[in-house]
Design a protein around this motif. Structure first.
Motif, short mmCIF file in Angstrom:
data_model
loop_
_atom_site.label_atom_id
_atom_site.label_comp_id
_atom_site.label_asym_id
_atom_site.label_seq_id
_atom_site.Cartn_x
_atom_site.Cartn_y
_atom_site.Cartn_z
N ARG A 12 0.88 -1.10 -0.06
CA ARG A 12 -0.09 0.11 -0.02
C ARG A 12 0.86 1.29 0.02
O ARG A 12 2.13 1.24 0.38
CB ARG A 12 -0.91 0.13 1.18
CG ARG A 12 -0.43 0.40 2.56
CD ARG A 12 0.52 -0.61 3.06
NE ARG A 12 0.11 -1.69 3.93
CZ ARG A 12 0.73 -2.97 4.13
NH1 ARG A 12 1.93 -2.73 3.69
NH2 ARG A 12 -0.10 -3.82 4.59
N TRP A 13 0.58 2.33 -0.54
CA TRP A 13 0.99 3.71 -0.28
C TRP A 13 1.11 4.13 0.95
O TRP A 13 0.03 4.06 1.81
CB TRP A 13 0.31 4.67 -1.38
CG TRP A 13 0.37 4.25 -2.87
CD1 TRP A 13 -0.42 3.84 -3.35
CD2 TRP A 13 1.55 4.30 -3.53
NE1 TRP A 13 -0.18 3.36 -4.64
CE2 TRP A 13 1.20 3.85 -4.82
CE3 TRP A 13 2.96 4.85 -3.49
CZ2 TRP A 13 1.96 3.97 -5.71
CZ3 TRP A 13 3.83 5.04 -4.72
CH2 TRP A 13 3.31 4.32 -5.79
N VAL A 14 2.07 4.73 1.28
CA VAL A 14 2.32 5.83 2.80
C VAL A 14 3.28 6.87 2.37
O VAL A 14 3.73 7.05 1.17
CB VAL A 14 2.78 4.82 3.96
CG1 VAL A 14 1.79 3.88 4.27
CG2 VAL A 14 4.14 4.42 3.58
N LEU A 15 3.23 7.92 3.26
CA LEU A 15 4.07 8.97 2.92
C LEU A 15 5.37 9.02 3.78
O LEU A 15 5.25 8.88 4.91
CB LEU A 15 3.27 10.24 3.11
CG LEU A 15 2.05 10.45 2.34
CD1 LEU A 15 1.27 11.62 2.75
CD2 LEU A 15 2.47 10.57 0.80
N PHE A 39 4.45 7.41 9.16
CA PHE A 39 3.59 7.16 10.35
C PHE A 39 2.15 6.61 9.90
O PHE A 39 1.54 6.68 8.70
CB PHE A 39 3.48 8.61 10.64
CG PHE A 39 4.67 9.29 11.36
CD1 PHE A 39 5.04 9.15 12.77
CD2 PHE A 39 5.38 9.95 10.79
CE1 PHE A 39 5.97 9.64 13.36
CE2 PHE A 39 6.69 10.61 11.14
CZ PHE A 39 6.97 10.29 12.42
N THR A 40 1.72 5.67 10.93
CA THR A 40 0.67 5.21 10.60
C THR A 40 -0.15 4.54 12.03
O THR A 40 0.39 4.90 13.09
CB THR A 40 0.90 3.86 9.73
OG1 THR A 40 -0.25 3.32 9.12
CG2 THR A 40 1.53 2.76 10.50
N SER A 65 -3.05 -1.39 12.81
CA SER A 65 -3.68 -1.51 11.49
C SER A 65 -2.98 -3.02 10.67
O SER A 65 -2.32 -3.44 11.43
CB SER A 65 -3.10 -0.52 10.34
OG SER A 65 -1.87 -0.57 10.39
N LYS A 109 -1.00 -3.60 8.44
CA LYS A 109 0.20 -3.18 8.25
C LYS A 109 1.21 -3.45 9.57
O LYS A 109 2.11 -4.03 9.57
CB LYS A 109 0.68 -1.96 7.30
CG LYS A 109 0.62 -0.88 8.13
CD LYS A 109 1.10 0.29 7.33
CE LYS A 109 -0.09 1.02 6.61
NZ LYS A 109 -1.23 1.28 7.65
N GLN A 151 -7.92 1.64 12.03
CA GLN A 151 -7.38 1.43 10.64
C GLN A 151 -7.57 0.15 10.19
O GLN A 151 -6.85 -0.62 11.10
CB GLN A 151 -6.17 2.26 10.46
CG GLN A 151 -5.73 2.30 8.97
CD GLN A 151 -4.32 3.00 8.73
OE1 GLN A 151 -3.30 2.38 9.52
NE2 GLN A 151 -4.20 3.78 7.78
N SER A 152 -8.00 -0.29 9.12
CA SER A 152 -8.04 -1.61 8.58
C SER A 152 -9.12 -2.72 9.34
O SER A 152 -9.40 -3.78 8.89
CB SER A 152 -6.75 -2.31 8.76
OG SER A 152 -5.90 -1.70 8.23
#
Ligand SMILES: Cc1cc2nc3c(=O)[nH]c(=O)nc-3n(C[C@H](O)[C@H](O)[C@H](O)COP(=O)(O)O)c2cc1C
Length: 215
Positions: free
Chosen positions: A63-66, A78-79, A83, A85, A142-143
Motif C-alpha cells: 500500500r502507499w504511505v508517505l 507514520f501510521t 492496522s 500493516k 485503521q483496517s
C-alpha cells in the motif's frame, strides 16, 4: 484499452554512479531533493512510497504511505500500529519501500528491517499535523471493519467537542516506523530499456558495496 500502445521511451541522460555518494541514504537524499525540486505538481507527492510487508506465512501486502523523514540509517513514515500493516510488521519486522518519480524516469527501492520510532518522534510529528488529521487518526481503527461512514463522522464530532480548546493526545496505537535498509537500489530509465541500475548492499559488518545490475 490496448496495452500494447501504452509504451514510453525513457529519454533521460542517465547518471554516473560515481556521482552518487558512497552512503546510500545520502544518495537517496540527493535523489529525493532532485525529485521534490523538479516535481511538476504537488499532486504527484514525491514522498509517496509503496510499502510492502508480509505475514509469517509469506503472504505479502502492499500500500502507499508517505515518507516523513530521512535519517542517517533509514526512512520514516507514520501510521496506526494496530492496522493490518502494523500487525504484519509486528509478526515479521521486514519491509520494502519503492518510490517512483516518473517526471525524472527514476525509481528507488529499499529493503530491510523495520521497527517503531521512539515516542518523542511520534509525539512531535503527530502534533505538527493539522488538528483535523489528529482527530482522524484517533477516530479510525485503521483496517478494521466498520458499520458505516456515519459511525466515523459521529465519532469525529464527539472527539471534536471532547477536545475543544485542548491539545489532542497522541493515541497509544499511532506513531512512526523506521525502515533501516540493507539494500537500496537506484534505477534510471534509459532508451531501449537499457536502464541504469545501481544497487548498494550492506554486509554483516555494516559496510556498503555498490554494484551495477543488468536492467
Ligand atoms: C498517496 C497515499 C498516501 C498514504 N499515506 C499513508 C500514510 O502515510 N500512513 C497511513 O497509515 N496510510 C496512508 N495511506 C493509506 C494506506 O495506503 C492504507 O490504505 C492504510 O494505511 C491501511 O493499510 P493497511 O490496511 O495495509 O494497514 C496513503 C494512501 C495513499 C493513496
Amino acid at each position: 484499452m490496448d496495452f500494447k500502445e501504452l509504451r514510453k521511451e525513457y529519454e533521460t541522460a542517465g547518471f554516473d554512479p560515481a556521482d552518487l555518494p558512497d552512503d546510500p541514504l545520502q544518495s537517496f537524499q540527493q535523489w529525493f531533493n532532485a525529485a521534490s525540486e523538479s516535481c511538476p505538481d504537488p499532486l504527484f507527492e514525491p514522498n509517496a512510497m509503496a510499502l510492502a510487508t508480509s505475514n509469517t506465512q509469506g503472504a505479502v501486502s502492499c500500500r502507499w504511505v508517505l515518507l516523513k523523514g530521512i535519517t542517517e540509517t533509514g526512512i520514516k513514515f507514520f501510521t496506526n500500529y494496530d492496522s493490518d500493516k502494523g500487525q504484519q510488521i509486528a509478526a515479521n519486522p521486514q519491509a520494502a519501500a519503492t518510490f517512483h518519480w516518473p517526471w525524472l524516469g527514476r525509481q528507488v527501492r529499499m529493503e530491510g528491517a523495520i521497527g517503531k520510532t521512539d515516542r518523542t518522534t511520534s509525539e512531535e510529528y503527530f502534533h505538527s499535523r493539522p488538528r483535523g488529521s489528529q482527530i482522524g487518526a484517533m477516530v479510525s481503527r485503521q483496517s478494521s471493519e466498520i458499520e458505516s461512514r456515519e459511525q466515523l463522522e459521529q465519532m469525529q464530532s464527539e472527539l471534536e467537542s471532547k477536545f475543544e480548546g485542548q491539545e489532542i493526545p497522541l493515541p497509544e496505537n499511532w506513531g512512526g516506523y523506521h525502515i533501516v535498509p540493507t539494500r537500496v537500489e537506484f534505477w534510471q530509465g534509459r532508451l531501449n530499456r537499457l536502464h541504469d541500475r545501481i544497487v548498494f548492499v550492506q554486509d554483516d559488518q555494516a559496510s556498503w558495496t555498490k554494484k551495477r545490475l543488468a536492467p
